[in-house]
Motif scaffolding. Sequence first.
Motif, PDB file in Angstrom:
ATOM      1  N   LEU A 279       0.855  -1.198  -0.020  1.00 16.21           N
ATOM      2  CA  LEU A 279       0.015   0.009   0.076  1.00 16.21           C
ATOM      3  C   LEU A 279       0.798   1.368   0.040  1.00 16.21           C
ATOM      4  N   VAL A 280       2.049   1.463   1.014  1.00 15.83           N
ATOM      5  CA  VAL A 280       3.004   2.254   0.702  1.00 15.83           C
ATOM      6  C   VAL A 280       3.424   2.584  -0.713  1.00 15.83           C
ATOM      7  N   LEU A 281       3.691   1.617  -1.135  1.00 16.39           N
ATOM      8  CA  LEU A 281       4.622   1.576  -2.620  1.00 16.39           C
ATOM      9  C   LEU A 281       3.568   2.241  -3.562  1.00 16.39           C
ATOM     10  N   GLN A 282       2.230   1.780  -3.605  1.00 20.23           N
ATOM     11  CA  GLN A 282       1.291   2.093  -4.515  1.00 20.23           C
ATOM     12  C   GLN A 282       0.789   3.648  -4.228  1.00 20.23           C
ATOM     13  N   HIS A 283       0.748   4.018  -3.024  1.00 19.29           N
ATOM     14  CA  HIS A 283       0.600   5.192  -2.551  1.00 19.29           C
ATOM     15  C   HIS A 283       1.538   6.362  -3.181  1.00 19.29           C
ATOM     16  N   SER A 284       2.853   5.951  -2.777  1.00 22.21           N
ATOM     17  CA  SER A 284       4.074   6.810  -3.323  1.00 22.21           C
ATOM     18  C   SER A 284       4.097   7.040  -4.584  1.00 22.21           C
ATOM     19  N   VAL A 285       3.763   5.921  -5.393  1.00 28.20           N
ATOM     20  CA  VAL A 285       3.919   5.903  -6.789  1.00 28.20           C
ATOM     21  C   VAL A 285       2.914   6.970  -7.440  1.00 28.20           C
TER      22      VAL A 285
ATOM     23  N   SER B  60       1.138   9.411  -5.804  1.00 23.94           N
ATOM     24  CA  SER B  60       1.379  10.723  -5.238  1.00 23.94           C
ATOM     25  C   SER B  60       2.505  11.295  -6.097  1.00 23.94           C
ATOM     26  N   PHE B  61       3.288  10.775  -6.541  1.00 23.45           N
ATOM     27  CA  PHE B  61       4.144  11.388  -7.688  1.00 23.45           C
ATOM     28  C   PHE B  61       3.752  11.605  -8.922  1.00 23.45           C
ATOM     29  N   HIS B  62       2.874  10.482  -9.346  1.00 22.98           N
ATOM     30  CA  HIS B  62       2.202  10.895 -10.464  1.00 22.98           C
ATOM     31  C   HIS B  62       1.216  12.002 -10.642  1.00 22.98           C
ATOM     32  N   ARG B  63       0.565  12.400  -9.506  1.00 26.66           N
ATOM     33  CA  ARG B  63      -0.410  13.558  -9.603  1.00 26.66           C
ATOM     34  C   ARG B  63       0.739  14.510  -9.559  1.00 26.66           C
ATOM     35  N   LEU B  64       1.897  14.705  -9.354  1.00 20.02           N
ATOM     36  CA  LEU B  64       3.026  15.768  -9.305  1.00 20.02           C
ATOM     37  C   LEU B  64       3.495  15.806 -10.749  1.00 20.02           C
ATOM     38  N   ARG B  65       2.859  14.929 -11.857  1.00 18.65           N
ATOM     39  CA  ARG B  65       3.396  14.955 -13.185  1.00 18.65           C
ATOM     40  C   ARG B  65       4.893  14.550 -13.250  1.00 18.65           C
ATOM     41  N   TYR B  66       5.226  13.566 -12.314  1.00 20.18           N
ATOM     42  CA  TYR B  66       6.644  12.853 -12.268  1.00 20.18           C
ATOM     43  C   TYR B  66       6.517  11.504 -12.831  1.00 20.18           C
ATOM     44  N   LYS B  67       7.691  11.429 -13.513  1.00 19.10           N
ATOM     45  CA  LYS B  67       7.958   9.853 -13.894  1.00 19.10           C
ATOM     46  C   LYS B  67       8.511   9.082 -12.738  1.00 19.10           C
ATOM     47  N   VAL B  68       8.058   7.805 -12.525  1.00 16.17           N
ATOM     48  CA  VAL B  68       8.416   7.218 -11.175  1.00 16.17           C
ATOM     49  C   VAL B  68       8.989   5.822 -11.656  1.00 16.17           C
ATOM     50  N   SER B  69      10.032   5.391 -11.015  1.00 20.75           N
ATOM     51  CA  SER B  69      10.644   4.070 -11.242  1.00 20.75           C
ATOM     52  C   SER B  69      11.016   3.346 -10.074  1.00 20.75           C
ATOM     53  N   THR B  70      10.824   2.126  -9.948  1.00 29.41           N
ATOM     54  CA  THR B  70      11.484   1.454  -8.738  1.00 29.41           C
ATOM     55  C   THR B  70      12.229   0.323  -9.007  1.00 29.41           C
ATOM     56  N   LEU B  71      13.393   0.233  -8.178  1.00 29.85           N
ATOM     57  CA  LEU B  71      14.300  -0.695  -8.286  1.00 29.85           C
ATOM     58  C   LEU B  71      14.214  -1.811  -7.017  1.00 29.85           C
TER      59      LEU B  71
ATOM     60  N   TYR C  51      19.020  -3.976  12.799  1.00 30.07           N
ATOM     61  CA  TYR C  51      20.443  -3.916  12.064  1.00 30.07           C
ATOM     62  C   TYR C  51      20.409  -3.087  10.649  1.00 30.07           C
ATOM     63  N   VAL C  52      19.686  -3.469   9.893  1.00 28.56           N
ATOM     64  CA  VAL C  52      19.557  -2.898   8.584  1.00 28.56           C
ATOM     65  C   VAL C  52      18.897  -1.264   8.329  1.00 28.56           C
ATOM     66  N   SER C  53      18.351  -1.082   9.467  1.00 29.17           N
ATOM     67  CA  SER C  53      17.680   0.295   9.532  1.00 29.17           C
ATOM     68  C   SER C  53      18.323   1.285   8.893  1.00 29.17           C
ATOM     69  N   SER C  54      19.709   1.552   8.867  1.00 29.22           N
ATOM     70  CA  SER C  54      20.644   2.492   8.383  1.00 29.22           C
ATOM     71  C   SER C  54      20.495   2.543   6.919  1.00 29.22           C
ATOM     72  N   LEU C  55      19.930   1.492   6.315  1.00 31.47           N
ATOM     73  CA  LEU C  55      19.948   1.359   4.782  1.00 31.47           C
ATOM     74  C   LEU C  55      18.810   2.414   4.468  1.00 31.47           C
ATOM     75  N   HIS C  56      18.002   2.917   5.103  1.00 29.84           N
ATOM     76  CA  HIS C  56      16.886   3.941   4.626  1.00 29.84           C
ATOM     77  C   HIS C  56      17.199   5.015   4.419  1.00 29.84           C
ATOM     78  N   LEU C  57      18.154   5.442   3.318  1.00 30.54           N
ATOM     79  CA  LEU C  57      18.644   6.801   3.016  1.00 30.54           C
ATOM     80  C   LEU C  57      17.834   7.796   2.896  1.00 30.54           C
ATOM     81  N   GLN C  58      18.024   9.041   3.164  1.00 34.49           N
ATOM     82  CA  GLN C  58      17.345  10.185   2.909  1.00 34.49           C
ATOM     83  C   GLN C  58      17.798  10.966   1.431  1.00 34.49           C
ATOM     84  N   ILE C  59      17.010  10.410   0.487  1.00 34.20           N
ATOM     85  CA  ILE C  59      17.180  11.123  -0.825  1.00 34.20           C
ATOM     86  C   ILE C  59      16.128  11.781  -1.413  1.00 34.20           C
ATOM     87  N   PRO C  60      16.233  12.852  -2.071  1.00 33.01           N
ATOM     88  CA  PRO C  60      15.226  13.773  -2.415  1.00 33.01           C
ATOM     89  C   PRO C  60      14.392  13.165  -3.452  1.00 33.01           C
ATOM     90  N   ARG C  61      12.970  13.485  -3.272  1.00 26.18           N
ATOM     91  CA  ARG C  61      12.174  12.857  -4.344  1.00 26.18           C
ATOM     92  C   ARG C  61      12.083  11.396  -4.542  1.00 26.18           C
TER      93      ARG C  61
END
Length: 302
Positions: free
Chosen positions: A24-30, A32-43, A117-127
């Motif tokens: 749900l978080v993934l779909q909501h995020s995508v 939300s970005f689409h409503r701002l007219r952005y192209k969205v990609s996920t790896l 242990y892996v919580s630090s992998l959640h980096l803060q990256i713009p947009r």
Amino acid sequence: MICSLIHHLQCGSLPGRSTTDAALVLQHSVESFHRLRYKVSTLFLDVKGGFDNVKAPSLLSLLSRKGVSPYLVQWIGSFLRDRTCRLTFQGSPRSFAPVSIGVPQGSPISPLLFVIYVSSLHLQIPRSLIISYVDDLAVTVASPSYRTNVCLLQKSFSALKRKASPINISFSVPKAELIQWRTTRSNEPPCTLPVQLEDQHFYPQPRLKWLGFIFTYTFDPRSHFSRRYMLANAILATIRRLSPPGMGLPPYLCLSLARSLLAPILLYGSAVWNPPPSIMGPMSVFWHRVCRWITHCFPPPT
């Protein structure tokens, strides 16, 4: 206390943070970005080894820095120290060997320790945002073009590798998958630009499976529920052979089996998407078959 140890986009091993929440978080995020007219990609990335690569000193240091009580840190340290194991197969050594790394598989506390242990992998990256479910990560970026997204994803992967290396974490690069999201109203041809990770190219997929959900680039649920329908039919065929109508389990146990096994398989994902009308009909017919099997009413002619 747990909330201060993990990232708010980490799911799994925690109450109220299931695969459904991650989807749900993934779909909501995508969207939300689409409503701002952005192209969205996920790896989509997979942590290699997972639990086996947790270094106890690094984990204990992290817990201390985050303000965990010293007695609890000592208890976890005692839990991870002085462990031994041996392999059991024909011709294997009979003696135990010391284990100095990793967290024990099967222990109820091990998944929680790994998530911390892996919580630090959640980096803060713009947009962008990183959603994780235990050792599965989804890195989503948004920009005015897919070409820019490809560059951002490659930079994000490099940043993740640098962050993961000191804590002995690496990624299974061959398992990586890429999807370039589109809206149903988009008239542009699908993007075919690949992401390059460690000299390997990963091209966008029209559909892929993550956490048991089948995602298409437009979030079309038909592929997902067609798959659930096929799985449920296969399971029903198996249990009907094990318990023929009127000869096997009593009806109340058949009903319990249908509720605990068949319904979750058939309806997995219904909290994220509504099954489309083209699938609802076959699903309804399938459940009528289940009811006939439970009650042994109106059996098919032999």
